[in-house]
Write an enzyme that holds these catalytic residues in place. Sequence first.
Site, PDB file in Angstrom:
ATOM      1  N   LYS A 132      10.466   0.784  -4.933  1.00 58.26           N
ATOM      2  CA  LYS A 132       9.277   0.330  -4.815  1.00 58.26           C
ATOM      3  C   LYS A 132       9.093  -0.911  -5.680  1.00 58.26           C
ATOM      4  CE  LYS A 132       6.531   4.189  -3.179  1.00 58.26           C
ATOM      5  NZ  LYS A 132       5.178   4.911  -3.796  1.00 58.26           N
TER       6      LYS A 132
ATOM      7  N   THR B 132      -1.095  -1.247  -4.248  1.00 60.06           N
ATOM      8  CA  THR B 132      -2.026  -0.125  -4.445  1.00 60.06           C
ATOM      9  C   THR B 132      -1.557   1.243  -4.315  1.00 60.06           C
ATOM     10  OG1 THR B 132      -3.541  -1.729  -2.985  1.00 60.06           O
ATOM     11  CG2 THR B 132      -4.354   0.412  -3.167  1.00 60.06           C
TER      12      THR B 132
ATOM     13  N   LEU C 221       0.789  -1.181   0.104  1.00 58.36           N
ATOM     14  CA  LEU C 221      -0.041  -0.075  -0.087  1.00 58.36           C
ATOM     15  C   LEU C 221       0.972   1.345  -0.095  1.00 58.36           C
ATOM     16  CD1 LEU C 221      -2.402  -1.111   2.782  1.00 58.36           C
ATOM     17  CD2 LEU C 221      -2.912  -1.051   0.402  1.00 58.36           C
ATOM     18  N   ASP C 222       0.724   2.112  -0.974  1.00 60.82           N
ATOM     19  CA  ASP C 222       1.152   3.435  -0.797  1.00 60.82           C
ATOM     20  C   ASP C 222       0.444   4.278   0.269  1.00 60.82           C
ATOM     21  OD1 ASP C 222       2.658   5.714  -1.836  1.00 60.82           O
ATOM     22  OD2 ASP C 222       0.953   6.605  -2.717  1.00 60.82           O
ATOM     23  N   LYS C 223       1.115   5.244   0.715  1.00 55.87           N
ATOM     24  CA  LYS C 223       0.688   6.025   1.783  1.00 55.87           C
ATOM     25  C   LYS C 223      -0.259   7.088   1.551  1.00 55.87           C
ATOM     26  CE  LYS C 223       3.211   9.203   4.273  1.00 55.87           C
ATOM     27  NZ  LYS C 223       2.480  10.278   4.058  1.00 55.87           N
TER      28      LYS C 223
END
Length: 538
Positions: free
Chosen positions: A413, A430, A233-235
């Site tokens: 990433k 995501t 998950l990206d922040k």
Amino acid sequence: AMVMALYAIAELIEARAVDRARNAIQSLLALAPEQAEVRQPDGSWQTVRADAVALDAVARIRPGERVPLDGVVLEGTSAIDQAPVTGESIPVDKAAGDAVFAGTINQTGALVFRVTAVAANTTLARIIHAVEEAQGSRAPTQRFVDRFAAIYTPTVFVLALAIAVLTPWLLDWTWVQAVYKALVLLVIACPCALVISTPVTVVSALASAARRGILIKGGTYLEEARKLKAVALDKTGTITEGKPKLVESVLIDKAGRDEGAVYALAANIAGRSDHPVSKAIAQGLGGPVEEVGDFTALPGRGVQATHTGQTYVLGNHRLIEERGLCSPELEAELKRHEEAGRTVTLLASDTSVLALFAVADTIKPSSQAAVAELRALGVTPVMLTGDNTATAKTIGAHAGIDDVRGNLLPEEKLDAIQAMQQRYGAVAMTGDGINDAPALARADIGFAMGGAGTDTAMEAADVVIMNDDLRRIPETIRLSRRAHAVLWQNITLALGIKGVFFVLAVFGSATMWMAVFADMGASLLVVANGLRLMRTEK
């Protein structure tokens, strides 16, 4: 004649049931009005065809009307029901600067908006186009069934031919008996139910997902989602809102200072700045706006202004240090906020620091629930972000994520996704930004946050979450598992029913009536079972 009548009735029921699944998405197209009220060069309003409205035209809608085209609100306030596009059950308040989507329902007030997409390129049109493409692609189970049917059908035909030709010689049947039994066998063994069992299930699941604001770009991703073991998950914009908000205000100099006056001064200075942090402070403090004089930007530090003949600054830690206004107590307070991942801005006069304002990108209300649901499904959540590690760990702790990795560049990433695939197996990514696109493409399944996401991220992703609600990810996994179960239920039903009647036919106990019921009954059963997926989760 009765046999043919039964076939005709069953075929009609089956066709209507399958059309119901395939047309579930097409019904969305009717949500967008065919006409729009557009402002003319002379200032008058004229109703024209929606597909003839040009980009950047100005249109208006009244309460109760559907939005004809995507746009950005210029005038007015209202609440809009966005359920057809985003799946949100609660109407969303709209004001100047907010986006509106074609097919959504204006509820409370009149709005004037600028058109940002022509009719063929609205969000609704893109959803329909993508789902139609997805329905046209074949899922893995469907490809398996097609390959199986390619062997099964000629095998059964050869067997029926052998019964018709050889049994009069080997079993002393009459030719009429042999041909009749061969025909019964052919009808029973017809692969209609088997072949239709997969597409009706996949199409129903895709339609169900689209109605909930989940755009799955093909049956392959629908089936593969059940295998996910970890989700990255990206922040910013994914776990968090992606918009800074004022989370705490502290009056530092309390000697003869009125708290309301100090905060009003900060709001007035911040209101003159275009910086996102200043905007968050001004919005968070609110209150009446008063003019300040000699407003000056201090690049990399903050802003400066005068009020009632005195100079004030609103800036960062560095600016206060340079002015020699830091104290051990203030440093301790700054450290507390910085460790919590907050951006701190201070209001100071020439002689003292008056107040401190902590701004943070707040976590979405749905993020904690989404992480908990993923864990309950046996899926490990991992945060991958380009933000600093301290801030990332704070957000991760609030969301319930243990594995947090910060300070990552886009290529890092990508490396993290590859490492997760080696450790966990099937991994989803995501994100919502351009920097997430490489990782979205590399992951087994990429989820893009559609409402706030960039076009690049949405193109690279396999699934688009239209309302930016992270809970749609575990919902997609559950839908995938349900669809997989229904797929194999249908295959088992189709083959099981035919197997039973095949044995009866071999031993001479099956009639043509039974054969028709076995074939069309099995087809109707698998279609009805597949259509159960049209029922959306509540």
